[in-house]
Design an enzyme around this catalytic site. Structure first.
Site, PDB file in Angstrom:
ATOM      1  N   HIS A   7       0.787  -1.333  -0.301  1.00 28.81           N
ATOM      2  CA  HIS A   7       0.045   0.040  -0.049  1.00 28.81           C
ATOM      3  C   HIS A   7       0.701   1.176  -0.093  1.00 28.81           C
ATOM      4  O   HIS A   7       1.999   1.257   0.475  1.00 28.81           O
ATOM      5  CB  HIS A   7      -1.072   0.093   1.051  1.00 28.81           C
ATOM      6  CG  HIS A   7      -0.455   0.042   2.616  1.00 28.81           C
ATOM      7  ND1 HIS A   7      -0.223  -1.099   3.222  1.00 28.81           N
ATOM      8  CD2 HIS A   7       0.027   1.008   3.534  1.00 28.81           C
ATOM      9  CE1 HIS A   7       0.622  -0.938   4.247  1.00 28.81           C
ATOM     10  NE2 HIS A   7       0.730   0.458   4.299  1.00 28.81           N
ATOM     11  N   HIS A  79       3.956   7.176   3.823  1.00 31.06           N
ATOM     12  CA  HIS A  79       4.996   5.981   3.583  1.00 31.06           C
ATOM     13  C   HIS A  79       4.701   4.968   2.451  1.00 31.06           C
ATOM     14  O   HIS A  79       3.443   5.167   2.074  1.00 31.06           O
ATOM     15  CB  HIS A  79       5.189   5.151   4.850  1.00 31.06           C
ATOM     16  CG  HIS A  79       4.052   4.625   5.296  1.00 31.06           C
ATOM     17  ND1 HIS A  79       3.131   4.887   6.383  1.00 31.06           N
ATOM     18  CD2 HIS A  79       3.702   3.416   5.243  1.00 31.06           C
ATOM     19  CE1 HIS A  79       2.091   4.063   6.607  1.00 31.06           C
ATOM     20  NE2 HIS A  79       2.445   3.018   6.007  1.00 31.06           N
ATOM     21  N   GLU A 130       7.609   1.116   4.982  1.00 32.75           N
ATOM     22  CA  GLU A 130       7.082  -0.124   5.735  1.00 32.75           C
ATOM     23  C   GLU A 130       7.350  -1.305   5.336  1.00 32.75           C
ATOM     24  O   GLU A 130       7.287  -1.400   3.914  1.00 32.75           O
ATOM     25  CB  GLU A 130       5.790   0.203   6.131  1.00 32.75           C
ATOM     26  CG  GLU A 130       5.152  -0.616   6.979  1.00 32.75           C
ATOM     27  CD  GLU A 130       3.557  -0.371   7.108  1.00 32.75           C
ATOM     28  OE1 GLU A 130       2.915   0.288   6.441  1.00 32.75           O
ATOM     29  OE2 GLU A 130       2.891  -1.201   8.192  1.00 32.75           O
TER      30      GLU A 130
HETATM   31 CO    CO Z   1       1.111   1.370   6.403  1.00 28.12          CO
END
Ligand code: CO
Length: 134
Positions: A7, A79, A130
């Site tokens: 994502h 992020h 991440e």
């Molecule tokens: Co995230």
């Protein structure tokens, strides 16, 4: 080592307004808001055919994205999340290569109930990364 883009997370100042925009203007599949008090955020996932967008809004006093929204009050990309098969092996390889893992290096449980780690944005062209074990 990294796999799919899981994502992209966007910090948003007005979660309801962002949800309306993704639903009505962009015609996307927008999920329900989930409060994650242990992460200090409320998240909404927008499911796209090839990835997801995570809309992030601060929750509580010590939210890690409150500072981000202070600097960028209109919101912005917070992020990107890449998938890895083995998060501990990924962490060890990254630290050997000189990248900094945020926190004490122990994976935490992320928004999907899977182990996640964050990498220092200064080591990756200003981009907070991440890693999520899938
Ligand atoms: Co995230």
């Amino acid at each position: 080592m990294i796999g799919r883009l899981n994502h992209i997370a966007i910090a948003v100042p007005d979660l309801a307004a962002s949800c309306r925009q993704y639903t009505q203007m962009l015609g996307a599949d927008v999920g329900d808001a989930q409060d994650l008090p242990e992460h200090g955020v409320t998240v909404v996932f927008v499911t796209l055919p090839n990835t997801k967008v995570e809309l992030l809004h601060p929750l509580g006093e010590a939210s890690p994205i409150a500072g981000f929204l202070e600097k960028s009050p209109g919101g912005g990309i917070h992020h990107v999340c890449y998938e890895v098969e083995d998060i501990l092996a990924a962490r060890d390889r990254l630290t050997e290569e000189g990248a900094r893992v945020l926190g004490d290096g122990t994976p935490r449980t992320g928004a999907h109930g899977k182990p996640v780690l964050f990498l220092h944005p200064k080591d990756f062209d200003g981009c907070l990364i991440e890693l999520e074990q899938v």
